[in-house]
Structure formats: structure tokens, C-alpha cells
Design a protein around this motif. Structure first.
Motif, PDB file in Angstrom:
ATOM      1  N   VAL A   3      62.516   7.615  47.303  1.00 32.31           N
ATOM      2  CA  VAL A   3      62.870   8.019  48.661  1.00 32.31           C
ATOM      3  C   VAL A   3      62.983   9.538  48.677  1.00 32.31           C
ATOM      4  O   VAL A   3      63.721  10.117  47.871  1.00 32.31           O
ATOM      5  CB  VAL A   3      64.214   7.385  49.108  1.00 32.31           C
ATOM      6  CG1 VAL A   3      64.563   7.830  50.527  1.00 32.31           C
ATOM      7  CG2 VAL A   3      64.149   5.872  49.026  1.00 32.31           C
ATOM      8  N   GLY A   4      62.247  10.176  49.563  1.00 31.08           N
ATOM      9  CA  GLY A   4      62.310  11.627  49.638  1.00 31.08           C
ATOM     10  C   GLY A   4      61.435  12.156  50.749  1.00 31.08           C
ATOM     11  O   GLY A   4      61.104  11.455  51.696  1.00 31.08           O
ATOM     12  N   SER A   5      61.049  13.401  50.612  1.00 27.97           N
ATOM     13  CA  SER A   5      60.212  14.063  51.611  1.00 27.97           C
ATOM     14  C   SER A   5      59.109  14.823  50.887  1.00 27.97           C
ATOM     15  O   SER A   5      59.001  14.774  49.663  1.00 27.97           O
ATOM     16  CB  SER A   5      61.060  15.031  52.445  1.00 27.97           C
ATOM     17  OG  SER A   5      61.505  16.110  51.631  1.00 27.97           O
ATOM     18  N   THR A   6      58.329  15.553  51.636  1.00 28.20           N
ATOM     19  CA  THR A   6      57.255  16.342  51.049  1.00 28.20           C
ATOM     20  C   THR A   6      57.762  17.671  50.498  1.00 28.20           C
ATOM     21  O   THR A   6      56.983  18.426  49.928  1.00 28.20           O
ATOM     22  CB  THR A   6      56.142  16.611  52.086  1.00 28.20           C
ATOM     23  OG1 THR A   6      56.710  17.289  53.212  1.00 28.20           O
ATOM     24  CG2 THR A   6      55.481  15.318  52.531  1.00 28.20           C
ATOM     25  N   ASP A   7      59.051  17.936  50.624  1.00 31.77           N
ATOM     26  CA  ASP A   7      59.636  19.165  50.087  1.00 31.77           C
ATOM     27  C   ASP A   7      59.411  19.205  48.573  1.00 31.77           C
ATOM     28  O   ASP A   7      59.690  18.223  47.875  1.00 31.77           O
ATOM     29  CB  ASP A   7      61.128  19.189  50.393  1.00 31.77           C
ATOM     30  CG  ASP A   7      61.793  20.499  50.035  1.00 31.77           C
ATOM     31  OD1 ASP A   7      61.522  21.037  48.939  1.00 31.77           O
ATOM     32  OD2 ASP A   7      62.590  20.994  50.851  1.00 31.77           O
ATOM     33  N   ILE A  25      52.435  -2.714  38.204  1.00 28.85           N
ATOM     34  CA  ILE A  25      53.750  -2.634  38.844  1.00 28.85           C
ATOM     35  C   ILE A  25      53.572  -2.104  40.259  1.00 28.85           C
ATOM     36  O   ILE A  25      52.779  -1.189  40.489  1.00 28.85           O
ATOM     37  CB  ILE A  25      54.689  -1.706  38.049  1.00 28.85           C
ATOM     38  CG1 ILE A  25      54.909  -2.257  36.638  1.00 28.85           C
ATOM     39  CG2 ILE A  25      56.018  -1.517  38.767  1.00 28.85           C
ATOM     40  CD1 ILE A  25      55.677  -1.331  35.717  1.00 28.85           C
ATOM     41  N   ASN A  26      54.306  -2.677  41.215  1.00 25.77           N
ATOM     42  CA  ASN A  26      54.258  -2.198  42.592  1.00 25.77           C
ATOM     43  C   ASN A  26      55.199  -1.010  42.759  1.00 25.77           C
ATOM     44  O   ASN A  26      56.372  -1.084  42.378  1.00 25.77           O
ATOM     45  CB  ASN A  26      54.665  -3.299  43.568  1.00 25.77           C
ATOM     46  CG  ASN A  26      53.661  -4.417  43.596  1.00 25.77           C
ATOM     47  OD1 ASN A  26      52.457  -4.182  43.544  1.00 25.77           O
ATOM     48  ND2 ASN A  26      54.137  -5.634  43.650  1.00 25.77           N
ATOM     49  N   PHE A  27      54.691   0.069  43.330  1.00 21.28           N
ATOM     50  CA  PHE A  27      55.452   1.279  43.596  1.00 21.28           C
ATOM     51  C   PHE A  27      55.518   1.474  45.106  1.00 21.28           C
ATOM     52  O   PHE A  27      54.516   1.259  45.806  1.00 21.28           O
ATOM     53  CB  PHE A  27      54.764   2.496  42.974  1.00 21.28           C
ATOM     54  CG  PHE A  27      54.881   2.579  41.478  1.00 21.28           C
ATOM     55  CD1 PHE A  27      55.684   3.543  40.894  1.00 21.28           C
ATOM     56  CD2 PHE A  27      54.189   1.713  40.652  1.00 21.28           C
ATOM     57  CE1 PHE A  27      55.801   3.634  39.516  1.00 21.28           C
ATOM     58  CE2 PHE A  27      54.291   1.796  39.271  1.00 21.28           C
ATOM     59  CZ  PHE A  27      55.096   2.762  38.704  1.00 21.28           C
ATOM     60  N   VAL A  28      56.676   1.901  45.612  1.00 23.07           N
ATOM     61  CA  VAL A  28      56.867   2.119  47.047  1.00 23.07           C
ATOM     62  C   VAL A  28      57.507   3.480  47.247  1.00 23.07           C
ATOM     63  O   VAL A  28      58.475   3.833  46.561  1.00 23.07           O
ATOM     64  CB  VAL A  28      57.771   1.018  47.665  1.00 23.07           C
ATOM     65  CG1 VAL A  28      57.996   1.275  49.148  1.00 23.07           C
ATOM     66  CG2 VAL A  28      57.167  -0.358  47.442  1.00 23.07           C
ATOM     67  N   MET A  29      56.964   4.245  48.211  1.00 26.35           N
ATOM     68  CA  MET A  29      57.529   5.546  48.562  1.00 26.35           C
ATOM     69  C   MET A  29      57.924   5.541  50.033  1.00 26.35           C
ATOM     70  O   MET A  29      57.142   5.134  50.893  1.00 26.35           O
ATOM     71  CB  MET A  29      56.524   6.669  48.317  1.00 26.35           C
ATOM     72  CG  MET A  29      56.137   6.823  46.866  1.00 26.35           C
ATOM     73  SD  MET A  29      55.007   8.197  46.575  1.00 26.35           S
ATOM     74  CE  MET A  29      56.211   9.511  46.318  1.00 26.35           C
ATOM     75  N   ILE A  65      66.647   0.456  49.617  1.00 27.24           N
ATOM     76  CA  ILE A  65      67.325   0.840  48.375  1.00 27.24           C
ATOM     77  C   ILE A  65      68.082  -0.353  47.801  1.00 27.24           C
ATOM     78  O   ILE A  65      68.026  -0.628  46.605  1.00 27.24           O
ATOM     79  CB  ILE A  65      68.251   2.049  48.612  1.00 27.24           C
ATOM     80  CG1 ILE A  65      67.405   3.298  48.906  1.00 27.24           C
ATOM     81  CG2 ILE A  65      69.159   2.281  47.407  1.00 27.24           C
ATOM     82  CD1 ILE A  65      68.208   4.492  49.394  1.00 27.24           C
ATOM     83  N   ALA A  66      68.778  -1.073  48.669  1.00 26.83           N
ATOM     84  CA  ALA A  66      69.552  -2.236  48.212  1.00 26.83           C
ATOM     85  C   ALA A  66      68.649  -3.331  47.654  1.00 26.83           C
ATOM     86  O   ALA A  66      69.038  -4.057  46.735  1.00 26.83           O
ATOM     87  CB  ALA A  66      70.403  -2.784  49.356  1.00 26.83           C
ATOM     88  N   ALA A  67      67.433  -3.457  48.180  1.00 31.52           N
ATOM     89  CA  ALA A  67      66.537  -4.534  47.789  1.00 31.52           C
ATOM     90  C   ALA A  67      65.654  -4.198  46.583  1.00 31.52           C
ATOM     91  O   ALA A  67      65.073  -5.099  45.981  1.00 31.52           O
ATOM     92  CB  ALA A  67      65.638  -4.918  48.968  1.00 31.52           C
ATOM     93  N   CYS A  68      65.565  -2.928  46.213  1.00 32.32           N
ATOM     94  CA  CYS A  68      64.629  -2.556  45.150  1.00 32.32           C
ATOM     95  C   CYS A  68      65.152  -2.941  43.775  1.00 32.32           C
ATOM     96  O   CYS A  68      66.352  -3.091  43.559  1.00 32.32           O
ATOM     97  CB  CYS A  68      64.305  -1.067  45.219  1.00 32.32           C
ATOM     98  SG  CYS A  68      65.590   0.037  44.609  1.00 32.32           S
ATOM     99  N   SER A  69      64.224  -3.081  42.847  1.00 35.83           N
ATOM    100  CA  SER A  69      64.590  -3.358  41.460  1.00 35.83           C
ATOM    101  C   SER A  69      64.975  -2.090  40.723  1.00 35.83           C
ATOM    102  O   SER A  69      65.781  -2.111  39.796  1.00 35.83           O
ATOM    103  CB  SER A  69      63.415  -4.009  40.721  1.00 35.83           C
ATOM    104  OG  SER A  69      63.091  -5.237  41.319  1.00 35.83           O
ATOM    105  N   LEU A  70      64.381  -0.967  41.123  1.00 33.30           N
ATOM    106  CA  LEU A  70      64.608   0.295  40.435  1.00 33.30           C
ATOM    107  C   LEU A  70      64.406   1.431  41.422  1.00 33.30           C
ATOM    108  O   LEU A  70      63.365   1.510  42.073  1.00 33.30           O
ATOM    109  CB  LEU A  70      63.623   0.440  39.269  1.00 33.30           C
ATOM    110  CG  LEU A  70      63.692   1.697  38.429  1.00 33.30           C
ATOM    111  CD1 LEU A  70      64.997   1.743  37.649  1.00 33.30           C
ATOM    112  CD2 LEU A  70      62.513   1.735  37.477  1.00 33.30           C
TER     113      LEU A  70
END
Length: 82
Positions: A3-7, A25-29, A65-70
Motif C-alpha cells: 500500500v503506497g503511492s508513486t512517491d 504468488i499473487n501480488f497486489v498493490m 490490509i486485514a484480509a492479506c496474508s502478508l
């Protein structure tokens, strides 16, 4: 999950590169990273296992965030403890 921004201080590169290396592995941004940003800044195509969800409302971000594994924090520095 990232979780973030383009900064630049948020340093999304290591997460994007990890997605390219760990294709099973599935990655999510979350937070405004786009396919164009990935290509323009890292000169690579978005890995197929990387999902870019853009900006979400605060409550949906907290749910993710609550649902993610990491949760991965690649920031060079953070204003608040993590």
C-alpha cells in the motif's frame, strides 16, 4: 499486499521486482501505481501475477490490509511506526 503511492520514498520497485521473480504468488498493490508507471519507471511490463487496484477508499484499504496474508512495506522511511 503493498500500500503506497508513486512517491519515490514509498519505493515500490522491490515489490514489483519480487512479483516478477515469484510468479506463483499473487501480488497486489494499492495506491495509484499503474501499468504505465511500472513501465516508465522500471522499464518492465507489469508481471501477470501483479494486480494493481489503484486508489481505494480508506475503509476498503483497511479491509484489504486485514484480509492479506502478508503486508510488505518497502518505504525508505515512514512517518508512523509500522
Amino acid at each position: 499486499l503493498w500500500v503506497g503511492s508513486t512517491d519515490p520514498v514509498k519505493n515500490p520497485g522491490p515489490f514489483i521486482h519480487a512479483a516478477g521473480e515469484l510468479r506463483n504468488i499473487n501480488f497486489v498493490m494499492l495506491g495509484g501505481i499503474s501499468e504505465k508507471f511500472v513501465y516508465d519507471n522500471f522499464k518492465i511490463e507489469k508481471p501477470s501475477n501483479l494486480t494493481l487496484l489503484g486508489l481505494l477508499p480508506h475503509n476498503e484499504t483497511l479491509d484489504a490490509i486485514a484480509a492479506c496474508s502478508l503486508l510488505v512495506v518497502t518505504s525508505h522511511r515512514e512517518g508512523l511506526p509500522t
